[in-house]
Design a protein around this motif. Structure first.
Motif, PDB file in Angstrom:
ATOM      1  N   GLN A 133     -17.789  42.945   9.835  1.00 31.17           N
ATOM      2  CA  GLN A 133     -16.190  42.976   9.254  1.00 31.17           C
ATOM      3  C   GLN A 133     -16.338  42.905   7.831  1.00 31.17           C
ATOM      4  O   GLN A 133     -17.062  42.276   6.984  1.00 31.17           O
ATOM      5  CB  GLN A 133     -15.415  41.504   9.685  1.00 31.17           C
ATOM      6  N   CYS A 134     -15.610  44.073   7.311  1.00 34.47           N
ATOM      7  CA  CYS A 134     -15.390  44.337   5.855  1.00 34.47           C
ATOM      8  C   CYS A 134     -13.983  44.476   5.496  1.00 34.47           C
ATOM      9  O   CYS A 134     -13.147  44.451   6.280  1.00 34.47           O
ATOM     10  CB  CYS A 134     -16.301  45.624   5.571  1.00 34.47           C
ATOM     11  N   PHE A 135     -13.706  44.671   4.041  1.00 36.76           N
ATOM     12  CA  PHE A 135     -12.444  44.928   3.662  1.00 36.76           C
ATOM     13  C   PHE A 135     -12.492  45.731   2.517  1.00 36.76           C
ATOM     14  O   PHE A 135     -13.480  45.858   1.795  1.00 36.76           O
ATOM     15  CB  PHE A 135     -11.516  43.652   3.682  1.00 36.76           C
ATOM     16  N   SER A 150     -16.789  40.805   4.398  1.00 33.72           N
ATOM     17  CA  SER A 150     -15.927  39.712   4.578  1.00 33.72           C
ATOM     18  C   SER A 150     -16.889  38.371   5.002  1.00 33.72           C
ATOM     19  O   SER A 150     -17.990  38.730   5.631  1.00 33.72           O
ATOM     20  CB  SER A 150     -15.227  39.756   6.058  1.00 33.72           C
ATOM     21  N   GLN A 153     -13.218  34.644   8.288  1.00 35.96           N
ATOM     22  CA  GLN A 153     -12.451  35.265   9.209  1.00 35.96           C
ATOM     23  C   GLN A 153     -10.933  35.453   8.641  1.00 35.96           C
ATOM     24  O   GLN A 153     -10.341  36.233   9.177  1.00 35.96           O
ATOM     25  CB  GLN A 153     -12.225  34.424  10.533  1.00 35.96           C
ATOM     26  N   PHE A 155      -8.313  36.599   5.324  1.00 33.87           N
ATOM     27  CA  PHE A 155      -8.313  37.770   4.429  1.00 33.87           C
ATOM     28  C   PHE A 155      -8.304  37.259   3.105  1.00 33.87           C
ATOM     29  O   PHE A 155      -7.789  37.983   2.086  1.00 33.87           O
ATOM     30  CB  PHE A 155      -6.932  38.627   4.560  1.00 33.87           C
ATOM     31  N   ASP A 157     -10.618  35.606   1.182  1.00 37.71           N
ATOM     32  CA  ASP A 157     -12.196  35.298   0.699  1.00 37.71           C
ATOM     33  C   ASP A 157     -12.311  36.558  -0.293  1.00 37.71           C
ATOM     34  O   ASP A 157     -11.799  37.671  -0.222  1.00 37.71           O
ATOM     35  CB  ASP A 157     -13.219  35.138   1.617  1.00 37.71           C
ATOM     36  N   GLY A 159     -15.277  37.976  -0.688  1.00 34.15           N
ATOM     37  CA  GLY A 159     -16.357  38.884  -0.077  1.00 34.15           C
ATOM     38  C   GLY A 159     -17.187  38.969  -1.084  1.00 34.15           C
ATOM     39  O   GLY A 159     -17.588  38.767  -2.242  1.00 34.15           O
ATOM     40  N   ARG A 315      -6.894  41.878  13.197  1.00 36.04           N
ATOM     41  CA  ARG A 315      -7.354  42.269  12.141  1.00 36.04           C
ATOM     42  C   ARG A 315      -6.535  43.282  11.236  1.00 36.04           C
ATOM     43  O   ARG A 315      -6.877  43.592   9.981  1.00 36.04           O
ATOM     44  CB  ARG A 315      -8.756  42.900  12.351  1.00 36.04           C
ATOM     45  N   THR A 357      -8.914  46.444   5.911  1.00 36.41           N
ATOM     46  CA  THR A 357      -9.924  45.888   6.913  1.00 36.41           C
ATOM     47  C   THR A 357     -10.720  46.906   7.362  1.00 36.41           C
ATOM     48  O   THR A 357      -9.980  47.892   7.690  1.00 36.41           O
ATOM     49  CB  THR A 357      -9.517  45.018   8.104  1.00 36.41           C
ATOM     50  N   ASP A 359     -13.944  47.509  10.252  1.00 37.39           N
ATOM     51  CA  ASP A 359     -15.107  46.924  10.944  1.00 37.39           C
ATOM     52  C   ASP A 359     -15.713  47.853  11.855  1.00 37.39           C
ATOM     53  O   ASP A 359     -15.166  48.965  12.174  1.00 37.39           O
ATOM     54  CB  ASP A 359     -14.321  46.145  12.036  1.00 37.39           C
TER      55      ASP A 359
END
Length: 384
Positions: A133-135, A150, A153, A155, A157, A159, A315, A357, A359
């Motif tokens: 999981q990335c953003f 990420s 879990q 949105f 943080d 990162g 997500r 996001t 993923d």
């Protein structure tokens, strides 16, 4: 684990000692001009002595038994499941060449662990079962995009920074330069990892890698794919880029309602893993392999909401024409989980004004997934 912590503390103190010596050497430059000629020889001697001390320090670190070092690094790796704790592994890999080789042998690739540790992990496939999981954060003013891993879990943080991209226009074409350095987004940079280029309509894209994807790969010969104006600047640095995939958005001439339709073809080289314990991470791509074809998963029309819907499993929170999910076309000859039309290999969606996001999972890497997601930015009048 206590032994690993003590060793890391020793590494930090040694690094601090090197920094102190560097600062002391830098202070010599503050002498008056009339004393510079007198002290020139003394400074050269001090510099040579410091270099010799640093070499001796490196030799002391390299003299540790490989078996003992491997066990220590395994414990450090086990205690650093997530960032920022995993930076201890990176610090160990920076001590000297022998430490780097042992660390690379201890750290397993993302395909097996789902963890990103080194920059090389960004071009390795993600795990097969659980997506990474990335953003992505967008800066409209500077036309830049930043990819983060990420850490939680939610949105909220900050990162772990992974990659950055800058959009530019070259004539009628749109392109993106992708880099490991958020502050150095140029093709001539050592942090440059690849680029993305579109046609004049902005619906057909070509993905280029800065490094050959497999042994014997030839750089693209087109002028648009070259990194530099000159043919060759160094035997170690290729002047060209290597094409690794193409992506296209389908025309919507009838202006029918619905999301964008896209199709992506990626080169999927044959990779052979080295099974020796010392080189667990080392792998070589021996040929171009097969072509992996991805297409966006068809959404369903929701009568109550009066919109097209896809299940992003929480997500994605904002409806957008940019949102998509990619699946592979069915092919029994492909490895398990890659030819399943129901398995989402990459999903991208909006969660804020300038936040999205991303993923991804096997066979895609973070670099490939980021490049594909970048194509979704920008208005495409012929496809909407």
């Amino acid at each position: 684990m206590a032994l690993g912590k003590a060793l890391l503390s020793r590494v930090s103190s040694s690094s601090a000692g090197w920094q102190r010596r560097d600062s002391e050497a830098g202070s010599v430059g503050g002498r008056a001009e009339d004393e510079e000629d007198i002290e020139e020889g003394g400074r050269d001697g001090a510099s040579g002595q410091e270099e010799e001390e640093e070499e001796q320090e490196q030799e002391r670190w390299a003299s540790i038994l490989p078996e003992l070092l491997r066990e220590i690094l395994r414990r450090v790796e086990a205690g650093g499941e997530r960032w920022p704790m995993r930076k201890d592994l990176v610090s160990c890999a920076c001590v000297c060449r022998s430490w780097r080789e042992v660390t690379k042998g201890v750290v397993r690739p993302p395909l097996e662990t789902g963890k990103i540790t080194f920059p090389s992990s960004l071009k390795q496939p993600g795990p097969a079962d659980t997506p990474i999981q990335c953003f992505i954060k967008r800066n409209k003013m500077s036309s830049t995009f930043y990819l983060y891993l990420s850490l939680t879990q939610t949105f909220m943080d900050k990162g772990k920074f992974l990659l950055a991209a800058r959009r530019f226009r070259h004539g009628a074409h749109i392109g993106y330069i992708i880099s490991l350095d958020a502050d150095d987004l140029s093709q001539g940079s050592n942090a440059y990892v690849g680029k993305l280029r579109s046609d004049f309509l902005g619906i057909n894209f070509t993905i280029y890698d800065s490094r050959p994807p497999y042994d014997g790969a030839k750089a693209s010969s087109s002028r648009a794919s070259r990194r530099f104006a000159s043919k060759q600047i160094s035997p170690q640095v290729s002047a060209g880029n290597f094409e690794i995939g193409r992506l296209s958005y389908k025309f919507n001439l009838l202006k029918s309602r619905g999301p964008r339709r896209m199709c992506c073809s990626l080169h999927h080289p044959v990779v052979v893993q080295d099974s020796s314990e010392e080189d667990l991470l080392k792998s070589k791509a021996h040929g171009p392999g097969m072509s992996l074809v991805l297409q966006n998963k068809a959404p369903r029309w929701h009568e109550h909401l009066q919109c097209w819907c896809l299940n992003f499993h929480g997500r994605v929170t904002v409806a957008s024409v940019k949102n998509f999910q990619l699946v592979a076309t069915a092919d029994s000859s492909r490895p398990r989980g890659i030819g399943d039309e129901e398995t989402v290999l990459l999903q991208f969606g909006k969660v804020g004004d300038d936040m999205f996001t991303m993923d991804y999972r096997q066979p895609l890497s973070a670099f490939q997934a980021f490049a594909i997601c970048l194509t979704s930015f920008g208005t495409k009048f012929a496809c909407e």
